[in-house]
Design an enzyme around this catalytic site. Sequence first.
Site, PDB file in Angstrom:
ATOM      1  N   HIS A   1       2.432  11.118  -1.226  1.00 27.45           N
ATOM      2  CA  HIS A   1       1.520  10.713  -0.154  1.00 27.45           C
ATOM      3  C   HIS A   1       1.639  11.748   0.963  1.00 27.45           C
ATOM      4  O   HIS A   1       2.361  11.564   1.931  1.00 27.45           O
ATOM      5  CB  HIS A   1       1.861   9.322   0.379  1.00 27.45           C
ATOM      6  CG  HIS A   1       0.826   8.785   1.319  1.00 27.45           C
ATOM      7  ND1 HIS A   1       1.140   8.099   2.478  1.00 27.45           N
ATOM      8  CD2 HIS A   1      -0.526   8.857   1.289  1.00 27.45           C
ATOM      9  CE1 HIS A   1       0.033   7.752   3.106  1.00 27.45           C
ATOM     10  NE2 HIS A   1      -0.997   8.204   2.401  1.00 27.45           N
TER      11      HIS A   1
ATOM     12  N   HIS B   1       0.847  -1.203   0.000  1.00 29.15           N
ATOM     13  CA  HIS B   1       0.000   0.000   0.000  1.00 29.15           C
ATOM     14  C   HIS B   1       0.878   1.247   0.000  1.00 29.15           C
ATOM     15  O   HIS B   1       1.862   1.322   0.741  1.00 29.15           O
ATOM     16  CB  HIS B   1      -0.888  -0.027   1.253  1.00 29.15           C
ATOM     17  CG  HIS B   1      -1.722   1.207   1.421  1.00 29.15           C
ATOM     18  ND1 HIS B   1      -2.740   1.532   0.553  1.00 29.15           N
ATOM     19  CD2 HIS B   1      -1.684   2.198   2.355  1.00 29.15           C
ATOM     20  CE1 HIS B   1      -3.299   2.664   0.947  1.00 29.15           C
ATOM     21  NE2 HIS B   1      -2.676   3.088   2.031  1.00 29.15           N
TER      22      HIS B   1
END
Length: 305
Positions: free
Chosen positions: A132, A57
Amino acid sequence: MLALRKARRKLRMGTICSPNPSGTKTSSEVCNADWMASLPPHLHNLPLSNLAIPGSHDSFSYWVDEKSPVGPDQTQAIKRLARISLVKKLMKKWSVTQNLTFREQLEAGIRYFDLRVSSKPGDADQEIYFIHGLFGIKVWDGLMEIDSFLTQHPQEIVFLDFNHFYAMDETHHKCLVLRIQEAFENKLCPTCSVESMTLKNLWEKKYQVLIFYHCPFYKQYPFLWPGKKIPAPWANTTSVQKLILFLETTLSERAPRGSFHVSQAILTPRVKTIARGLVGGLKNTLVHSKCWGSHGLSLLSQKEN
């Protein structure tokens, strides 16, 4: 199915290793770096959609640049707070979800990569970065690292899932797709029937890379698979019990044909979760929690039985 379980058990227990200089490996070692090549022959003709393929992930987030601007995936409120240097240090603790590089993940057996990309404010060269919360490495550098591994392991197949795009116009998309073409060239697998995707077929054609592109831009290139071909339902919870129920339900309801399926076995922090564990970060607050550890082992045990 039993043989598949045994193969998965070997993968979890195997030694992470790379080929030695002579290009051979000892028979006593199970190399996660070559686990696809090592599968028993009767699985070579099984559709890839029927194999359990390990993934990660936010796969690129093993490094983020706390000196760079806050990414366009964040709210204006976060961007204003990030003017304080300490805030970016704390953001880094919640943005990093991996501790292995692409190469190390590949050697450990990871074959599915969850990728989020963005342009960077002020960059005049149209460069694309992983993102991110904070900006990561250049996408080009990551692609070259993956390609280097694949060249050394010609029977390993990877899934690159580009599922979030930020601050990208048509020019940025063209630049990214060109980078993908330059990196992988003939390794890129064109779209076809999911059921026809077997290891044997891919090996014969020397295809090693499946690119999933969650943007209408995919229609312009035969090697970009539409995002709908690899749905990844998201539980969006901090509860281990709810996550396990969600995974079991969505897996049982997956489409029987025509697509792959991603089971996101991840806990997602909420605002109050971050507030409580602000200094500790993601790893100490959720990943290393006793609750997740015990339930994770229980889930693995259930799947083996």
